[in-house]
Design a protein around this motif. Structure first.
Motif, PDB file in Angstrom:
ATOM      1  N   LEU A 183     -10.143   7.137   3.337  1.00 52.93           N
ATOM      2  CA  LEU A 183      -9.690   5.895   2.828  1.00 52.93           C
ATOM      3  C   LEU A 183     -11.183   4.918   2.303  1.00 52.93           C
ATOM      4  O   LEU A 183     -11.008   3.816   1.776  1.00 52.93           O
ATOM      5  N   ALA A 194       3.060   2.443   4.907  1.00 54.98           N
ATOM      6  CA  ALA A 194       2.264   1.185   4.765  1.00 54.98           C
ATOM      7  C   ALA A 194       2.136   0.133   5.822  1.00 54.98           C
ATOM      8  O   ALA A 194       1.427  -0.898   5.834  1.00 54.98           O
ATOM      9  N   THR A 226      -4.263   1.660   5.424  1.00 57.53           N
ATOM     10  CA  THR A 226      -4.423   1.252   4.046  1.00 57.53           C
ATOM     11  C   THR A 226      -4.451  -0.011   3.495  1.00 57.53           C
ATOM     12  O   THR A 226      -4.988  -0.232   2.413  1.00 57.53           O
ATOM     13  N   LYS A 227      -4.285  -0.839   4.373  1.00 59.00           N
ATOM     14  CA  LYS A 227      -4.492  -2.307   4.222  1.00 59.00           C
ATOM     15  C   LYS A 227      -6.052  -2.748   4.058  1.00 59.00           C
ATOM     16  O   LYS A 227      -6.334  -3.361   3.140  1.00 59.00           O
ATOM     17  N   LEU A 232      -1.809   9.854  -0.010  1.00 52.65           N
ATOM     18  CA  LEU A 232      -2.222  10.540   1.027  1.00 52.65           C
ATOM     19  C   LEU A 232      -1.121  11.700   1.355  1.00 52.65           C
ATOM     20  O   LEU A 232      -1.780  12.976   1.774  1.00 52.65           O
ATOM     21  N   ILE A 249      -0.706   4.169  -2.095  1.00 58.01           N
ATOM     22  CA  ILE A 249      -1.897   4.634  -1.121  1.00 58.01           C
ATOM     23  C   ILE A 249      -1.337   5.693  -0.345  1.00 58.01           C
ATOM     24  O   ILE A 249      -1.666   6.774   0.017  1.00 58.01           O
ATOM     25  N   CYS A 250      -0.205   5.430   0.315  1.00 61.05           N
ATOM     26  CA  CYS A 250       0.451   6.421   1.342  1.00 61.05           C
ATOM     27  C   CYS A 250       1.140   7.404   0.552  1.00 61.05           C
ATOM     28  O   CYS A 250       0.930   8.612   1.071  1.00 61.05           O
ATOM     29  N   LYS A 298      -8.269  -0.566   3.174  1.00 63.31           N
ATOM     30  CA  LYS A 298      -8.656   0.338   1.808  1.00 63.31           C
ATOM     31  C   LYS A 298      -8.116  -0.763   0.606  1.00 63.31           C
ATOM     32  O   LYS A 298      -9.126  -0.960  -0.280  1.00 63.31           O
ATOM     33  N   TRP A 299      -7.090  -1.318   0.821  1.00 66.54           N
ATOM     34  CA  TRP A 299      -6.554  -2.194  -0.386  1.00 66.54           C
ATOM     35  C   TRP A 299      -7.516  -3.336  -0.533  1.00 66.54           C
ATOM     36  O   TRP A 299      -7.800  -3.899  -1.675  1.00 66.54           O
ATOM     37  N   THR A 354       0.870  -1.324   0.032  1.00 68.38           N
ATOM     38  CA  THR A 354      -0.006  -0.030  -0.021  1.00 68.38           C
ATOM     39  C   THR A 354       0.938   1.285   0.033  1.00 68.38           C
ATOM     40  O   THR A 354       0.467   2.224   0.294  1.00 68.38           O
TER      41      THR A 354
END
Ligand code: G3P
Length: 498
Positions: A207, A134, A139-140, A115, A111-112, A142-143, A108
């Motif tokens: 998220l 991560a 974020t996990k 952000l 994703i970070c 969200k993944w 992730t």
């Protein structure tokens, strides 16, 4: 039946363990089972959550059987866990919708970055005490919602639940009756406001995580529920303590006064300083985290992690083949008086706190024609102590509290050379306790306090017994000189990978 024991469930990254403790805080019996590590792609790490539950409940039953203890003699269960690792499961079937995404997993990172690009770093730092990384659960989740077919729709309909491993175990132990976590674990999700003690709506919205998935956040020491009759042959044992493993170790080490520090020497090193009800914001790249919620109050800690601790010794053993057994490192390191000017910076996975340099790489400097195997082995051991000092110095600077002594636990504390060098380089005493299983012990204490098995934290302080004190034996000028060269060596390791 007389309640003579507390059962601690220590669900770690590589194994599930169950440890039975008596009233004196001594180990009665241990059972352990390793489980599968799943690496689907480079940088990805997963666990099978069903295997975690199976191995954990299996060792819990095994430890009672082999100790000849009836479940009715267990006063309570305490749970401690690998933190951040994320499970999402179906509320109705109890089946995970995807493998557990492990704290080490880097999938992730993008994703970070996103952000960060949206300028949310300062907000997240302030709300959660964490750096955007991560490593944490948010974020996990969200993944999983973004990548598992149908997951987001189901989550939005309130059909899915999220939990870290503590939550997953409690839910299974109670057969789906209880969906909770504790403050210490919540503080590692990057979704929890550690000041307001609430799930953070802004981060959840960012998220896309529905609140209905989230567990209720509870103190670390209270009766959350009872084990379902099917798990322990009819017994309904109270589940009465939960803490993330590093916070549990801080508790098991009886670090109850502000400024007390413990270092757990495992694969990496996790160093936590108790800061009491004060929430210290780090200027030096440390994390602010909740230590625990006990006795009606929430206490905080500063945390710094070193990525390569014991793993550096494994590297000497498995990759360089300089030793056959990790324990031999002590023997070879003490065959020489010093490292002959050799420094090893084991930045194999970049550098963690306080440097946070993803692009640093392992570096060896100071080599001369006379440098030999023993010097390299010694330099590897010393690097663990130097990295710990880097974190502790940052903690002292952030908190304004000077370290009085360091309490240690974890496998590598058996290495007397390392412990002595740690004391020398810090210039303070290093205290190794008799029970070095302090993670499980901390969880046991949290559970035992909730059910009156132990009355107060004072009893825990009294139970804490030292095995060996390592006193600094190096002249200050000498330790300052070699540490200065370590700092120079670290600079050489930084920003290597472009
Ligand atoms: O934050 C990760 C940590 O909780 C993992 O601990 O002992 O399972 O490696 P451990």
């Amino acid at each position: 039946m007389d309640k003579k024991y507390i059962l601690a469930l220590d669900q770690g990254t590589t194994s599930s363990r169950a440890i039975l403790f008596n009233k004196a805080g001594q180990i009665v019996k241990v059972a352990q089972k390793e489980f599968t590590q799943i690496y689907p792609k480079a940088g990805w790490v997963e666990h099978d959550a069903m295997e975690i539950w199976g191995s954990q409940s299996g060792v819990a039953r095994e430890v009672l059987e082999t100790a000849g203890v009836s479940p009715d003699e267990v006063a309570a269960i305490g749970i401690t866990n690998q933190r951040e690792t994320t499970v999402v499961w179906d509320k109705a079937t109890g089946k995970p919708v995807y493998n557990a995404i492990v704290w080490q997993c880097r999938r992730t990172a993008a994703i970070c970055d996103d952000l960060k690009a949206k300028g949310l770093e300062a907000y997240i730092r302030d709300a959660t005490g964490l750096v955007v990384d991560a490593y944490f659960s948010g974020t996990k989740v969200k993944w999983i919602l973004d990548n598992v077919e149908g997951a987001r729709e189901k989550a939005e309909k309130g059909e899915l639940l999220f939990g870290n491993i503590d939550t997953w175990l409690v839910w299974n132990l109670t057969r789906g009756a209880v969906h909770v976590t504790d403050y210490s674990n919540a503080s590692r999700t990057m979704l929890y406001n550690i000041g307001d003690l609430k799930w953070d709506d802004k981060i959840l919205a960012e998220l896309g995580i529905p609140k209905s998935m989230l567990p209720e956040v509870k103190p670390s020491s209270e009766v959350y529920g009872h084990t379902d009759a099917k798990t322990f042959g009819g017994a309904n044992i109270p589940i009465a303590g939960i803490a993330g493993d590093q916070q549990a170790a801080l508790f098991g080490q009886a670090c109850f006064e502000d400024g007390m520090v413990k270092n757990t020497y495992g694969t990496g090193c996790f160093i936590l300083m108790q800061t009491g009800e004060k929430r210290v914001q780090s200027k030096n790249g440390l994390l602010t985290t909740i230590a625990w919620g006990v006795d009606g109050k929430v206490e905080y800690a500063l945390e710094g992690s070193v990525f390569m601790g014991g793993a550096t010794i494994q590297w000497l053993r498995d990759e360089l083949k300089l030793i056959n057994d990790s324990a031999d490192s002590e023997y070879f390191a003490t065959k020489v008086d010093d490292t002959n000017g050799v420094y090893l910076v084991p930045a194999f996975a970049g550098l963690g706190a306080p440097h946070w340099d993803m692009y640093a790489r392992g570096t060896m400097v100071g080599l001369t024609r006379g440098a030999n195997r023993n010097h390299v082995i010694r330099a590897a051991l010393e690097s663990i102590a130097y990295q710990s000092k880097d974190v502790i110095s940052a903690m002292e600077d952030d908190s304004g509290i000077k370290l009085a002594a360091l309490k240690v636990d974890g496998g590598a504390t058996a290495n007397n050379f390392l412990m002595q060098f740690q004391s020398d380089i810090l210039g303070v005493e290093v205290h190794r306790p008799k029970v070095t299983e302090t993670t499980a012990l901390g969880a046991a204490y949290l559970a035992g306090l909730a059910v009156g098995f132990w009355q107060s934290k004072n009893e825990i302080v009294k139970n804490w017994a030292v095995d060996q004190v390592f006193e600094p034996a190096m002249a200050d000028a000498d330790s300052a000189k070699i540490y200065k060269d370590w700092v120079r060596a670290v600079e050489r390791a930084k920003a290597w990978e472009k």
